[in-house]
Design a protein around this motif. Structure first.
Motif, mmCIF file in Angstrom:
data_model
loop_
_atom_site.group_PDB
_atom_site.id
_atom_site.type_symbol
_atom_site.label_atom_id
_atom_site.label_comp_id
_atom_site.label_asym_id
_atom_site.label_seq_id
_atom_site.Cartn_x
_atom_site.Cartn_y
_atom_site.Cartn_z
ATOM 1 N N ALA A 27 -28.752 44.117 -23.662
ATOM 2 C CA ALA A 27 -29.571 45.228 -24.155
ATOM 3 C C ALA A 27 -28.794 46.080 -25.157
ATOM 4 O O ALA A 27 -29.350 46.534 -26.168
ATOM 5 N N TRP A 28 -27.511 46.299 -24.907
ATOM 6 C CA TRP A 28 -26.694 47.048 -25.870
ATOM 7 C C TRP A 28 -26.669 46.323 -27.212
ATOM 8 O O TRP A 28 -26.761 46.946 -28.270
ATOM 9 N N GLN A 29 -26.529 44.996 -27.166
ATOM 10 C CA GLN A 29 -26.396 44.239 -28.409
ATOM 11 C C GLN A 29 -27.725 44.134 -29.155
ATOM 12 O O GLN A 29 -27.773 44.238 -30.375
ATOM 13 N N ARG A 30 -28.823 43.954 -28.423
ATOM 14 C CA ARG A 30 -30.105 43.678 -29.072
ATOM 15 C C ARG A 30 -30.866 44.933 -29.480
ATOM 16 O O ARG A 30 -31.442 44.989 -30.577
ATOM 17 N N VAL A 31 -30.898 45.933 -28.594
ATOM 18 C CA VAL A 31 -31.750 47.105 -28.856
ATOM 19 C C VAL A 31 -31.009 48.433 -28.722
ATOM 20 O O VAL A 31 -31.633 49.499 -28.731
ATOM 21 N N ALA A 32 -29.663 48.382 -28.585
ATOM 22 C CA ALA A 32 -28.855 49.611 -28.475
ATOM 23 C C ALA A 32 -29.382 50.530 -27.364
ATOM 24 O O ALA A 32 -29.549 51.739 -27.549
ATOM 25 N N TRP A 33 -29.598 49.948 -26.189
ATOM 26 C CA TRP A 33 -30.121 50.682 -25.031
ATOM 27 C C TRP A 33 -29.621 49.983 -23.769
ATOM 28 O O TRP A 33 -29.440 48.778 -23.772
ATOM 29 N N PRO A 34 -29.361 50.696 -22.680
ATOM 30 C CA PRO A 34 -29.451 52.144 -22.480
ATOM 31 C C PRO A 34 -28.126 52.834 -22.799
ATOM 32 O O PRO A 34 -27.067 52.231 -22.661
ATOM 33 N N PRO A 35 -28.166 54.089 -23.217
ATOM 34 C CA PRO A 35 -26.920 54.830 -23.405
ATOM 35 C C PRO A 35 -26.279 55.134 -22.056
ATOM 36 O O PRO A 35 -26.967 55.173 -21.025
ATOM 37 N N VAL A 36 -24.986 55.369 -22.065
ATOM 38 C CA VAL A 36 -24.294 55.667 -20.810
ATOM 39 C C VAL A 36 -24.809 56.953 -20.178
ATOM 40 O O VAL A 36 -24.722 57.138 -18.960
ATOM 41 N N GLN A 37 -25.383 57.849 -20.984
ATOM 42 C CA GLN A 37 -25.872 59.110 -20.444
ATOM 43 C C GLN A 37 -27.015 58.925 -19.453
ATOM 44 O O GLN A 37 -27.315 59.846 -18.680
ATOM 45 N N ARG A 38 -27.646 57.741 -19.437
ATOM 46 C CA ARG A 38 -28.668 57.488 -18.436
ATOM 47 C C ARG A 38 -28.078 57.528 -17.027
ATOM 48 O O ARG A 38 -28.769 57.806 -16.059
ATOM 49 N N ALA A 39 -26.785 57.225 -16.924
ATOM 50 C CA ALA A 39 -26.123 57.257 -15.618
ATOM 51 C C ALA A 39 -25.312 58.522 -15.402
ATOM 52 O O ALA A 39 -25.150 58.973 -14.271
ATOM 53 N N THR A 40 -24.800 59.105 -16.488
ATOM 54 C CA THR A 40 -23.815 60.182 -16.339
ATOM 55 C C THR A 40 -24.344 61.561 -16.659
ATOM 56 O O THR A 40 -23.749 62.563 -16.256
ATOM 57 N N GLY A 41 -25.436 61.670 -17.408
ATOM 58 C CA GLY A 41 -25.761 62.949 -18.016
ATOM 59 C C GLY A 41 -24.898 63.149 -19.253
ATOM 60 O O GLY A 41 -24.240 62.226 -19.739
ATOM 61 N N ARG A 42 -24.883 64.363 -19.759
ATOM 62 C CA ARG A 42 -24.164 64.660 -20.997
ATOM 63 C C ARG A 42 -22.676 64.381 -20.843
ATOM 64 O O ARG A 42 -22.069 64.700 -19.819
ATOM 65 N N VAL A 43 -22.082 63.787 -21.868
ATOM 66 C CA VAL A 43 -20.649 63.520 -21.885
ATOM 67 C C VAL A 43 -20.049 64.054 -23.177
ATOM 68 O O VAL A 43 -20.743 64.231 -24.176
ATOM 69 N N ASP A 44 -18.744 64.304 -23.148
ATOM 70 C CA ASP A 44 -18.045 64.818 -24.322
ATOM 71 C C ASP A 44 -17.624 63.713 -25.283
ATOM 72 O O ASP A 44 -17.506 63.936 -26.488
ATOM 73 N N VAL A 45 -17.365 62.532 -24.734
ATOM 74 C CA VAL A 45 -16.925 61.410 -25.562
ATOM 75 C C VAL A 45 -17.232 60.129 -24.799
ATOM 76 O O VAL A 45 -17.216 60.108 -23.559
ATOM 77 N N VAL A 46 -17.532 59.078 -25.528
ATOM 78 C CA VAL A 46 -17.705 57.750 -24.946
ATOM 79 C C VAL A 46 -16.533 56.896 -25.419
ATOM 80 O O VAL A 46 -16.315 56.741 -26.621
ATOM 81 N N HIS A 47 -15.756 56.353 -24.469
ATOM 82 C CA HIS A 47 -14.636 55.476 -24.795
ATOM 83 C C HIS A 47 -14.969 54.075 -24.302
ATOM 84 O O HIS A 47 -15.010 53.835 -23.093
ATOM 85 N N ALA A 48 -15.219 53.168 -25.218
ATOM 86 C CA ALA A 48 -15.420 51.759 -24.880
ATOM 87 C C ALA A 48 -14.051 51.094 -24.842
ATOM 88 O O ALA A 48 -13.359 51.033 -25.861
ATOM 89 N N THR A 49 -13.652 50.608 -23.680
ATOM 90 C CA THR A 49 -12.306 50.053 -23.524
ATOM 91 C C THR A 49 -12.236 48.579 -23.898
ATOM 92 O O THR A 49 -11.205 47.940 -23.709
ATOM 93 N N ALA A 50 -13.340 48.028 -24.407
ATOM 94 C CA ALA A 50 -13.374 46.675 -24.945
ATOM 95 C C ALA A 50 -14.513 46.640 -25.958
ATOM 96 O O ALA A 50 -15.218 47.637 -26.141
ATOM 97 N N THR A 51 -14.705 45.501 -26.594
ATOM 98 C CA THR A 51 -15.722 45.442 -27.640
ATOM 99 C C THR A 51 -17.093 45.056 -27.102
ATOM 100 O O THR A 51 -17.905 44.478 -27.816
#
Length: 209
Positions: A30-54
């Motif tokens: 889903a991330w690759q095809r439609v850019a969904w869901p954002p991590v905020q669906r699980a966390t609420g508002r965040v200050d930064v998103v760190h992807a530790t891999a590609t």
């Protein structure tokens, strides 16, 4: 994404963990095809998103930082499954727009610059290691459990083509000592027919899983 379980102690995260209610395979697609869901669906508002891999999530408006360990899906795609190449290449494309891109080595940073990353956003950030002392009794316990009686060379990784087991076999064979074992630790990956390359070493190779 939702995995089978959190890792056991002492590797259990010491902070709260929030998960998207989908298995990782579906989330990555889903991330690759439609850019969904954002991590905020699980966390609420965040200050930064760190992807530790590609496998890079949509940042949902937050600043995005990505760690790019290598660009092998672009430079050596035959060492991945077709699905892996598709997902990781899409993640690399998304990583190009990140606020910062962290690279463990100068070689990776140079590869990123060649493949269209903004050099001003690249940072060489070596992998960190938390020192952990192992006392003599703990070491002896591990040796007893896995019958590691003598000296050995330890290899840790997933058994798959890009781990280059044929080169490991040749290097180990050049040691020229019958009193040293080659101990492989890690899960099975894909294209495991490469593993028989180690058969020439006979009983000097052990796979612990």
């Amino acid at each position: 994404p939702w995995g089978r379980r959190l890792p056991p102690a002492p590797w259990t995260p010491p902070i709260a963990v929030r998960r998207l209610p989908l298995p990782y395979q579906l989330v990555y697609d889903a991330w690759q095809r439609v850019a969904w869901p954002p991590v905020q669906r699980a966390t609420g508002r965040v200050d930064v998103v760190h992807a530790t891999a590609t496998t890079v999530p949509p940042a949902g408006g937050a600043p995005l930082v990505v760690t790019v360990h290598d660009l092998f899906p672009l430079t050596d795609p035959n060492r991945f499954t077709p699905r892996g190449v598709r997902l990781l290449s899409a993640g690399i494309a998304r990583a190009r727009s990140a606020r910062l891109v962290l690279c463990p080595t100068r070689a990776t940073a140079d590869d990123c610059a060649v493949h269209g990353f903004d050099p001003d956003r690249l940072r060489v950030t070596p992998w960190g290691v938390a020192p952990h002392h192992v006392d003599d009794e703990a070491r002896a316990s591990v040796r007893r459990r896995y019958r590691l009686d003598g000296r050995f060379v330890l290899w840790v990784g997933t058994v798959e083509p890009r781990k280059n087991l044929p080169v490991l076999r040749d290097a180990f064979g050049r040691i020229g000592r019958d009193d040293v074992e080659l101990v492989l630790v890690g899960p099975d990956g894909w294209n495991e027919e490469r593993a028989p390359h180690l058969d020439a070493l006979g009983g000097r190779v052990r796979r612990l899983g």
